[in-house]
Write an enzyme that holds these catalytic residues in place. Structure first.
Site, mmCIF file in Angstrom:
data_model
loop_
_atom_site.group_PDB
_atom_site.id
_atom_site.type_symbol
_atom_site.label_atom_id
_atom_site.label_comp_id
_atom_site.label_asym_id
_atom_site.label_seq_id
_atom_site.Cartn_x
_atom_site.Cartn_y
_atom_site.Cartn_z
ATOM 1 N N CYS A 87 0.833 -1.206 0.000
ATOM 2 C CA CYS A 87 0.000 0.000 0.000
ATOM 3 C C CYS A 87 0.873 1.264 0.000
ATOM 4 O O CYS A 87 1.512 1.535 -1.004
ATOM 5 C CB CYS A 87 -0.990 -0.082 1.144
ATOM 6 N N HIS A 176 -3.287 -5.267 1.782
ATOM 7 C CA HIS A 176 -2.585 -5.506 3.060
ATOM 8 C C HIS A 176 -2.578 -6.991 3.403
ATOM 9 O O HIS A 176 -3.405 -7.443 4.206
ATOM 10 C CB HIS A 176 -3.296 -4.737 4.181
ATOM 11 N N GLU A 178 -0.801 -8.540 5.371
ATOM 12 C CA GLU A 178 -0.526 -8.756 6.806
ATOM 13 C C GLU A 178 -1.807 -8.737 7.636
ATOM 14 O O GLU A 178 -1.800 -9.109 8.801
ATOM 15 C CB GLU A 178 0.487 -7.705 7.313
HETATM 16 N N1 GLN Z 1 -3.684 6.282 0.971
HETATM 17 C C1 GLN Z 1 -2.362 6.015 1.450
HETATM 18 C C2 GLN Z 1 -1.319 6.807 0.644
HETATM 19 O O1 GLN Z 1 -1.649 7.390 -0.310
HETATM 20 C C3 GLN Z 1 -2.034 4.541 1.421
HETATM 21 C C4 GLN Z 1 -3.004 3.798 2.292
HETATM 22 C C5 GLN Z 1 -2.452 2.587 2.974
HETATM 23 O O2 GLN Z 1 -1.238 2.388 3.068
HETATM 24 N N2 GLN Z 1 -3.337 1.797 3.524
HETATM 25 O O3 GLN Z 1 -0.197 6.834 0.978
#
Ligand code: GLN
Length: 195
Positions: A87, A176, A178
């Site tokens: 992410c 995610h 994890e």
């Molecule tokens: N929206 C976050 C970003 O732009 C990422 C979201 C996340 O890591 N769950 O960095």
């Protein structure tokens, strides 16, 4: 080798970048899989590890917390050693970031769009395919991989979207792993590290 010339099994140490975000869930998962893990809070700790996980969180905040020298040291690391970004971590590993554009480490030739699913879909649990296996995927304010460069393989999809991509020993997931029970994606990363 020991004194008796019996080879010892040197396990690689895996770092989890622990500046912000859900780093502890990665640590627990990696330890469940038998890995030696350290939480990386200072740039010097990068010298102690063989591979790094960059967790989710807020990529712009991670950049601020890294600062210029932390950013440069991390860039050297992820361009030469096995690294797995989830992410916000995937956003940091990309070469090109949109919505808005921001600095990144450029370890993986992809274009990634932050917060690509809009407000209604801020967070959701969906079923995707990881190496052709149905796999639960947790998306939280997820980015979308909009372009994959030459040599970047798509190893998991959700609908028509690539959600886990690989180039050499660099992995990036927009979800995610994890936060799901299934350890196969972390296992996959550890197999790349140990290979
Ligand atoms: N929206 C976050 C970003 O732009 C990422 C979201 C996340 O890591 N769950 O960095």
């Amino acid at each position: 080798m020991t004194a008796n010339n019996i080879p010892t099994n040197h396990k690689p140490t895996i770092g989890v970048l622990a500046l912000q975000g859900d780093f502890d869930a990665h640590r627990r998962r990696l330890e469940q899989l038998g890995a030696d893990v350290i939480l990386v809070k200072k740039p010097e700790q990068l010298d102690l590890i063989s591979a790094l996980v960059i967790p989710g969180g807020e990529s712009s905040t991670l950049l601020n917390l890294l600062g210029q020298s932390g950013f440069e040291k991390l860039k050297q690391f992820v361009r030469t050693k096995p690294s797995f970004g989830t992410c916000a971590g995937a956003i940091l590993l990309a070469t090109d970031v949109e919505n808005p554009p921001q600095a990144s480490l450029g370890a993986l030739d992809i274009t990634i769009r932050r917060n690509a699913y809009g407000r209604q879909l801020n967070s959701s649990i969906r079923e995707g395919q990881f190496l052709s296996h149905p796999t639960e995927m947790v998306f939280i304010r997820a980015p979308k991989i909009e372009r994959t460069g030459p040599g970047v393989q798509v190893i998991a999809t959700e609908g028509n979207d690539p959600v886990l991509v690989q180039h050499g020993k660099t992995l990036a997931a927009t979800f995610h792993p994890e936060l799901s029970e299934d350890p196969s994606i972390h296992k996959y990363f550890l197999s790349l590290v140990e290979d």
